[in-house]
Design a protein around this motif. Structure first.
Motif, mmCIF file in Angstrom:
data_model
loop_
_atom_site.group_PDB
_atom_site.id
_atom_site.type_symbol
_atom_site.label_atom_id
_atom_site.label_comp_id
_atom_site.label_asym_id
_atom_site.label_seq_id
_atom_site.Cartn_x
_atom_site.Cartn_y
_atom_site.Cartn_z
ATOM 1 N N SER A 73 0.847 -1.189 0.000
ATOM 2 C CA SER A 73 0.000 0.000 0.000
ATOM 3 C C SER A 73 0.879 1.235 0.000
ATOM 4 C CB SER A 73 -0.917 0.001 1.222
ATOM 5 O OG SER A 73 -1.728 1.158 1.221
ATOM 6 N N ALA A 74 0.669 2.107 -1.046
ATOM 7 C CA ALA A 74 1.444 3.359 -1.162
ATOM 8 C C ALA A 74 0.537 4.522 -0.830
ATOM 9 C CB ALA A 74 2.009 3.510 -2.573
ATOM 10 N N ALA A 75 1.008 5.386 0.064
ATOM 11 C CA ALA A 75 0.296 6.619 0.393
ATOM 12 C C ALA A 75 0.918 7.752 -0.413
ATOM 13 C CB ALA A 75 0.397 6.897 1.883
ATOM 14 N N ILE A 76 0.158 8.270 -1.418
ATOM 15 C CA ILE A 76 0.683 9.289 -2.345
ATOM 16 C C ILE A 76 0.230 10.654 -1.872
ATOM 17 C CG2 ILE A 76 0.711 10.066 -4.736
ATOM 18 C CD1 ILE A 76 -0.024 7.210 -5.536
ATOM 19 N N ASP A 77 1.203 11.538 -1.674
ATOM 20 C CA ASP A 77 0.924 12.899 -1.225
ATOM 21 C C ASP A 77 0.440 13.734 -2.409
ATOM 22 O OD1 ASP A 77 1.180 15.642 -0.354
ATOM 23 O OD2 ASP A 77 2.302 14.825 1.348
ATOM 24 N N PRO A 78 -0.622 14.526 -2.297
ATOM 25 C CA PRO A 78 -1.098 15.380 -3.412
ATOM 26 C C PRO A 78 -0.084 16.416 -3.848
ATOM 27 C CG PRO A 78 -2.778 15.164 -1.719
ATOM 28 C CD PRO A 78 -1.527 14.602 -1.141
ATOM 29 N N ALA A 79 1.004 16.565 -3.118
ATOM 30 C CA ALA A 79 1.989 17.583 -3.498
ATOM 31 C C ALA A 79 2.568 17.305 -4.879
ATOM 32 C CB ALA A 79 3.097 17.642 -2.450
#
Length: 703
Positions: free
Chosen positions: A179-185
């Motif tokens: 599971s990858a948590a992608i930052d909206p940055a």
């Protein structure tokens, strides 16, 4: 009852009205064209802007897919790590950190039960709470596919992020979930790199229409739902543009495009004020044009008054000219009108000059017609015209003469048909009918019978013509071609005779070739040279006949043609003596071959081999009991002794075949020691062109 107005006067229009109509006729199209041009320019600019912004939205939506695909590819690579299969999670934790994905994003390894084994956000071995995303984990297990979430808030730390879950399949089961948590940055940087115009707004929306990144005030609006108009349009279409209002409350036109892979949407919003600026510019210039046109109309009104006055003066001058009065030469102060006034004054002079030119032109036409008649008469061509609708037939004197009539005798079309030979009338009728039907040229030749019952050939050439009244007629010429037809017939007979003579010549060549072949087969080495010499001699004889157009040749010329090459300067070696005899073409060919053989034999074996050798050829016409005969004697002297040949040679056979068989002559060869003597006797009727012309010389030369 009041009188009705004159319709002519009622329909008249003044010059001022015409000028005003002209002004409006010129200005109204200009206004319409200018308005259409400005509107077309505005529409073109608007369409170009729509296309450019739509392409920008489409390109950036594809960039969103590429950015998400990078994270997906990184997870796919990590899912294949052998450390997971071996259970070495510490090594896998280290591998994940070295992959360079820790940044603002993080990766976690989760068991299907929800237990979190590691997370790159904290060092390996740190205590981690169990996952709280049972629904997402269960969906990955069921589909065994990558699952991308919409924008959501982390329940632990409250951070806004997007998650991507990748199944790790070992054997035939889903053993773990990456599971990858992608930052909206990252998406925010994507928008920043595009350098969106300051007054515009760009945003990235997830599948639910929530704002993931925004060019203006991102800290304020990330996580908020986009305008409902944009969300509804994106849910219905893959791309397009709609009128909407930004979350800032600014009216704008939004251009959106949905990414093909993950169905995220990129939106570019342009304030409506900027889009209408071009239309306002067009309206501004249109108003300026309208002001210029109004000024032109006012100026036209002033000019119309200035033009009307000199026109009235010009009308008065024209009326004076029409009534014969003197034209007033007062200036109108307008150059062109003064020119017209002068032209009116010179009109009478010009009319008289035109009358003189007309008379001269009529005289030239009459002279041209006279030359035409002279040319037709010189070519014995008669002109005619036939009108089928009325049956009228007009013929010139020469045309009447071609049909055997006098210059003043009447000649109708029925007379023409009656004069045509019965066998040719159908052809003439068909040719006339086709020319009238197809409006084509008429060309036909036929025989006519003159009143004196003589027969003549006539050639008719004509062409269909539509008269001023619309009536159809045939106009053409006639020519007497009787002499030409007779000449053609004579030419045909001559060609037939030439063909016959050429065949005879070819038969002679064939006979020579066959005899030469037999001589060569018997060992004669000079057979080929002899054959060439005979063919050349035959060609020389043909040249002699060609000079007389195959009408025959004089006997003396035939002998000189063969023997002249062996004559000496004193002309004593070859002696020719006899009367003038005109031989037939067949006799010329046969005798020419015989003399060639005798001359060839004399140069090889006979008198012409020695310098003092002589050849004497004598001929005469003598009478006999039956018919006159031509006797020709060949005598050689001064050469080597002659021996009687043991066998008959090729030349002897050729002489006997050519002279005896073709001309019915008799040949006597005497091989005396002092020289060969050859006597040839022919019937005069077989060799001479006109035997009766030689009757005076029958007794003059007798042997």
């Amino acid at each position: 009852m009041p009188p009705r107005p004159d319709p002519v006067l009622w329909s008249r229009t003044s010059l001022r009205q015409v000028l005003w109509a002209l002004v409006f006729a010129l200005t109204l199209p200009a206004v319409l064209i200018a308005g259409a041009g400005f509107y077309s320019g505005y529409r073109a600019e608007r369409e170009a802007t729509d296309l450019r912004l739509q392409e920008t939205a489409r390109a950036l939506s594809l960039s969103i897919d590429r950015a998400i695909e990078k994270s997906e590819m990184a997870l796919r690579v990590l899912a294949l790590s052998p450390h997971i299969a071996n259970g070495d999670f510490a090594a896998f934790h280290k591998q994940t950190l070295e992959a360079g994905l820790a940044g603002p994003s993080s990766i976690a390894l989760i068991e299907p039960s929800g237990k979190v084994l590691l997370n790159t956000r904290v060092p390996y071995g740190s205590p981690l709470p169990d996952g709280r995303r049972e629904g997402a984990v269960l969906k990955v297990q069921e589909t065994r596919r990558v699952q991308l979430s919409d924008l959501q808030t982390d329940p632990i730390n409250g951070q806004v992020l997007i998650t991507m879950d990748m199944p790790v399949v070992i054997g035939d089961r889903v053993a773990y979930i990456l599971s990858a948590a992608i930052d909206p940055a990252g998406f925010q940087r994507l928008i920043s790199d595009q350098r969106i115009a300051p007054g515009w707004n760009a945003a990235v929306l997830d599948r639910s229409g929530r704002i993931v990144a925004r060019s203006r005030s991102p800290e304020r609006f990330i996580g908020e739902l986009a305008n409902p108009v944009i969300r509804d349009a994106a849910a219905t279409f893959s791309e397009g543009n709609v009128r909407s209002e930004t979350l800032d409350g600014v009216p704008a036109r939004a251009y959106f495009s949905k990414s093909p892979t993950y169905n995220w949407t990129f939106v570019v919003s342009v304030p409506s004020a900027e889009l209408t600026a071009s239309f306002q510019r067009s309206m501004f210039w249109l108003l300026i044009l309208a002001g210029c046109i109004l000024m032109g109309v006012a100026l036209a009104a002033m000019l119309s008054r200035l033009i009307a006055k000199p026109v009235d003066q010009l009308v008065a001058a024209a009326q004076a000219l029409g009534t014969g009065r003197e034209v007033d030469g007062t200036t109108t102060h307008v150059l062109e009108f003064d020119t017209i006034q002068k032209a009116l004054a010179d009109a009478a002079t010009d009319i008289r000059e035109q009358e003189r030119h007309r008379e001269e032109a009529l005289a030239r036409i009459a002279e041209s017609e006279a030359r035409l008649r002279l040319a037709l008469n010189a070519g014995h061509l008669g002109s005619w015209e036939f009108t089928p609708s009325t049956g009228a037939f007009v013929a010139s004197p020469q045309c009447r003469a071609n049909f055997g009539r006098g210059p003043d005798e009447p000649l109708s079309y029925n007379d023409v048909l009656a004069a045509i030979h019965p066998d040719d009338r159908a052809r003439q009728t068909e040719a006339v009918a086709q020319a009238l039907k197809n409006r084509s040229d008429l060309h036909v030749e036929y025989r006519v019978i003159w009143p004196d019952h003589s027969e003549r050939w006539i050639r008719i050439s004509g062409r269909a013509r539509i008269g001023p009244d619309g009536g159809l007629s045939l106009v053409g010429v006639s020519q007497d071609i009787t002499e030409q037809r007779l000449a053609d017939e004579r030419r045909g007979l001559l060609l037939h005779e030439l063909n016959h003579r050429v065949k005879n010549t070819l038969a002679t060549v064939q006979s020579i070739a066959a005899m030469t072949r037999r001589a060569a087969e018997q060992g004669d080495e000079g057979a080929w040279d002899a054959f060439l010499g005979r063919v050349q001699g035959l060609a020389k004889t043909h040249d002699l006949l060609t000079d007389t157009q195959w009408q025959g040749a004089m006997l003396e010329d035939v002998l000189k043609n063969e023997l002249e090459p062996y004559q000496d300067a004193m002309r004593q070696r070859i002696r020719l003596r006899g009367p003038k005899i005109n031989l037939q073409p067949s006799a010329v060919l046969a005798l020419g071959l015989a003399i060639h053989e005798l001359a060839t034999n004399a140069t090889k074996y006979g008198s012409l081999t020695a310098p003092e050798g002589r050849v004497s050829v004598l001929w005469a016409v003598t009478s006999s009991l039956n018919a006159p005969m031509l006797i020709l004697e060949w005598v050689e002297s001064g050469g080597p002794p002659v021996q009687q040949p043991k066998r008959q040679g090729f030349g002897t056979r050729l002489i006997q075949r050519g002279l005896a068989q073709q001309l019915g002559g008799e040949i006597k060869l005497d091989f005396q020691p002092e020289g060969i003597r050859c006597v040839v006797t022919f019937p005069i009727k077989n060799v001479m062109v006109e035997a009766e012309e030689m009757s005076e010389n029958v007794e003059r030369y007798a042997s």
